[in-house]
Design a protein around this motif. Structure first.
Motif, PDB file in Angstrom:
ATOM      1  N   GLN A  36       0.823  -1.209   0.000  1.00  0.00           N
ATOM      2  CA  GLN A  36       0.000   0.000   0.000  1.00  0.00           C
ATOM      3  C   GLN A  36       0.861   1.265   0.000  1.00  0.00           C
ATOM      4  N   PHE A  37       1.930   1.256   0.773  1.00  0.00           N
ATOM      5  CA  PHE A  37       2.800   2.433   0.793  1.00  0.00           C
ATOM      6  C   PHE A  37       3.518   2.608  -0.541  1.00  0.00           C
ATOM      7  N   LYS A  38       3.830   1.504  -1.219  1.00  0.00           N
ATOM      8  CA  LYS A  38       4.440   1.602  -2.554  1.00  0.00           C
ATOM      9  C   LYS A  38       3.416   2.089  -3.581  1.00  0.00           C
ATOM     10  N   LEU A  39       2.218   1.517  -3.535  1.00  0.00           N
ATOM     11  CA  LEU A  39       1.167   1.896  -4.480  1.00  0.00           C
ATOM     12  C   LEU A  39       0.808   3.380  -4.392  1.00  0.00           C
ATOM     13  N   HIS A  40       0.851   3.913  -3.194  1.00  0.00           N
ATOM     14  CA  HIS A  40       0.422   5.295  -2.957  1.00  0.00           C
ATOM     15  C   HIS A  40       1.607   6.198  -2.601  1.00  0.00           C
ATOM     16  N   ALA A  41       2.777   5.843  -3.121  1.00  0.00           N
ATOM     17  CA  ALA A  41       4.002   6.583  -2.785  1.00  0.00           C
ATOM     18  C   ALA A  41       3.926   8.059  -3.153  1.00  0.00           C
ATOM     19  N   LEU A  45       1.179  11.415   3.162  1.00  0.00           N
ATOM     20  CA  LEU A  45       1.328  10.390   4.192  1.00  0.00           C
ATOM     21  C   LEU A  45      -0.035   9.999   4.759  1.00  0.00           C
ATOM     22  N   ALA A  46      -0.929  10.970   4.889  1.00  0.00           N
ATOM     23  CA  ALA A  46      -2.273  10.694   5.409  1.00  0.00           C
ATOM     24  C   ALA A  46      -3.028   9.732   4.482  1.00  0.00           C
ATOM     25  N   VAL A  47      -2.903   9.939   3.171  1.00  0.00           N
ATOM     26  CA  VAL A  47      -3.563   9.056   2.202  1.00  0.00           C
ATOM     27  C   VAL A  47      -2.925   7.666   2.252  1.00  0.00           C
ATOM     28  N   GLN A  48      -1.604   7.623   2.320  1.00  0.00           N
ATOM     29  CA  GLN A  48      -0.906   6.331   2.402  1.00  0.00           C
ATOM     30  C   GLN A  48      -1.382   5.553   3.629  1.00  0.00           C
ATOM     31  N   LEU A  49      -1.465   6.240   4.753  1.00  0.00           N
ATOM     32  CA  LEU A  49      -1.889   5.595   5.991  1.00  0.00           C
ATOM     33  C   LEU A  49      -3.334   5.111   5.872  1.00  0.00           C
ATOM     34  N   HIS A  50      -4.198   5.940   5.309  1.00  0.00           N
ATOM     35  CA  HIS A  50      -5.613   5.591   5.139  1.00  0.00           C
ATOM     36  C   HIS A  50      -5.768   4.355   4.238  1.00  0.00           C
ATOM     37  N   GLU A  51      -5.069   4.343   3.111  1.00  0.00           N
ATOM     38  CA  GLU A  51      -5.153   3.210   2.182  1.00  0.00           C
ATOM     39  C   GLU A  51      -4.579   1.935   2.806  1.00  0.00           C
ATOM     40  N   ALA A  52      -3.498   2.074   3.538  1.00  0.00           N
ATOM     41  CA  ALA A  52      -2.904   0.914   4.210  1.00  0.00           C
ATOM     42  C   ALA A  52      -3.873   0.370   5.266  1.00  0.00           C
ATOM     43  N   GLN A  53      -4.545   1.267   5.995  1.00  0.00           N
ATOM     44  CA  GLN A  53      -5.512   0.828   6.999  1.00  0.00           C
ATOM     45  C   GLN A  53      -6.658   0.067   6.352  1.00  0.00           C
ATOM     46  N   LYS A  54      -7.169   0.575   5.237  1.00  0.00           N
ATOM     47  CA  LYS A  54      -8.253  -0.126   4.539  1.00  0.00           C
ATOM     48  C   LYS A  54      -7.792  -1.523   4.107  1.00  0.00           C
ATOM     49  N   ALA A  55      -6.574  -1.622   3.604  1.00  0.00           N
ATOM     50  CA  ALA A  55      -6.045  -2.913   3.144  1.00  0.00           C
ATOM     51  C   ALA A  55      -5.861  -3.882   4.317  1.00  0.00           C
ATOM     52  N   VAL A  56      -5.399  -3.373   5.454  1.00  0.00           N
ATOM     53  CA  VAL A  56      -5.226  -4.212   6.646  1.00  0.00           C
ATOM     54  C   VAL A  56      -6.588  -4.714   7.124  1.00  0.00           C
ATOM     55  N   GLN A  76     -11.215  -9.084  16.173  1.00  0.00           N
ATOM     56  CA  GLN A  76      -9.923  -8.456  16.461  1.00  0.00           C
ATOM     57  C   GLN A  76      -9.700  -7.261  15.530  1.00  0.00           C
ATOM     58  N   SER A  77      -8.704  -6.440  15.866  1.00  0.00           N
ATOM     59  CA  SER A  77      -8.434  -5.264  15.043  1.00  0.00           C
ATOM     60  C   SER A  77      -6.951  -4.917  15.052  1.00  0.00           C
ATOM     61  N   ILE A  78      -6.558  -4.205  14.006  1.00  0.00           N
ATOM     62  CA  ILE A  78      -5.206  -3.650  13.906  1.00  0.00           C
ATOM     63  C   ILE A  78      -5.380  -2.223  13.409  1.00  0.00           C
ATOM     64  N   LYS A  79      -4.931  -1.271  14.188  1.00  0.00           N
ATOM     65  CA  LYS A  79      -5.019   0.142  13.802  1.00  0.00           C
ATOM     66  C   LYS A  79      -3.612   0.660  13.522  1.00  0.00           C
ATOM     67  N   LEU A  80      -3.461   1.304  12.374  1.00  0.00           N
ATOM     68  CA  LEU A  80      -2.180   1.891  11.992  1.00  0.00           C
ATOM     69  C   LEU A  80      -2.159   3.350  12.404  1.00  0.00           C
ATOM     70  N   ARG A  81      -1.014   3.808  12.854  1.00  0.00           N
ATOM     71  CA  ARG A  81      -0.862   5.233  13.157  1.00  0.00           C
ATOM     72  C   ARG A  81       0.603   5.608  12.999  1.00  0.00           C
ATOM     73  N   LEU A  82       0.826   6.890  12.833  1.00  0.00           N
ATOM     74  CA  LEU A  82       2.195   7.380  12.715  1.00  0.00           C
ATOM     75  C   LEU A  82       2.619   7.980  14.053  1.00  0.00           C
ATOM     76  N   LEU A  94       5.790   4.119  11.482  1.00  0.00           N
ATOM     77  CA  LEU A  94       4.499   3.445  11.458  1.00  0.00           C
ATOM     78  C   LEU A  94       4.383   2.552  12.685  1.00  0.00           C
ATOM     79  N   ALA A  95       3.291   2.718  13.421  1.00  0.00           N
ATOM     80  CA  ALA A  95       3.038   1.894  14.597  1.00  0.00           C
ATOM     81  C   ALA A  95       1.750   1.111  14.379  1.00  0.00           C
ATOM     82  N   LEU A  96       1.753  -0.132  14.816  1.00  0.00           N
ATOM     83  CA  LEU A  96       0.565  -0.974  14.720  1.00  0.00           C
ATOM     84  C   LEU A  96       0.008  -1.174  16.110  1.00  0.00           C
TER      85      LEU A  96
END
Length: 120
Positions: A36-41, A45-56, A76-82, A94-96
């Motif tokens: 996701q971070f490569k796709l949205h390079a 950063l906010a968009v990258q994080l949002h897209e990565a969260q959706k994918a997770v 269960q859940s996994i939340k991404l944040r910077l 990036l923190a999970l």
């Protein structure tokens, strides 16, 4: 059990159930975030994080749908944040934030896998 290749996903593997599902999930999780971070390079950063969260979220749901290990993945859940690193404040890290039950199971299975590799 071998590590899935770059083309394959753990949730597609015939051995992706029970204990093995947690290992496959941890590989798929790392791959998903990296993709996701490569796709949205080119995006913010906010968009990258949002897209990565959706994918997770989709990945976690995929493991629930195939009932790979219902006790481990359902609810269960996994939340991404910077987060800011004091050593390099200009480069966020990036923190999970993984729900406690899932995190405990993943750490347990990774420790078992590491131990079995040192024995062989």
């Amino acid at each position: 059990m071998t590590t899935p290749s770059n083309e394959s996903w753990g949730f597609l593997h015939p051995e992706c159930h029970g204990h093995n599902a947690l290992l496959f999930f941890s590989w798929d999780l790392a791959k998903t975030i990296e993709q996701q971070f490569k796709l949205h390079a080119e995006s913010s950063l906010a968009v990258q994080l949002h897209e990565a969260q959706k994918a997770v979220d989709r990945l976690l749901n995929q493991y629930v749908q195939i009932q790979a290990n219902p006790g481990a993945f359902e609810g269960q859940s996994i939340k991404l944040r910077l987060e800011r690193d004091d050593n390099s404040p200009d480069t966020p890290v990036l923190a999970l934030q993984t729900s406690p039950r899932l995190e405990e199971l993943i750490l347990e299975v990774q420790a078992q896998e590491k131990a079995s590799r040192t024995i062989n």
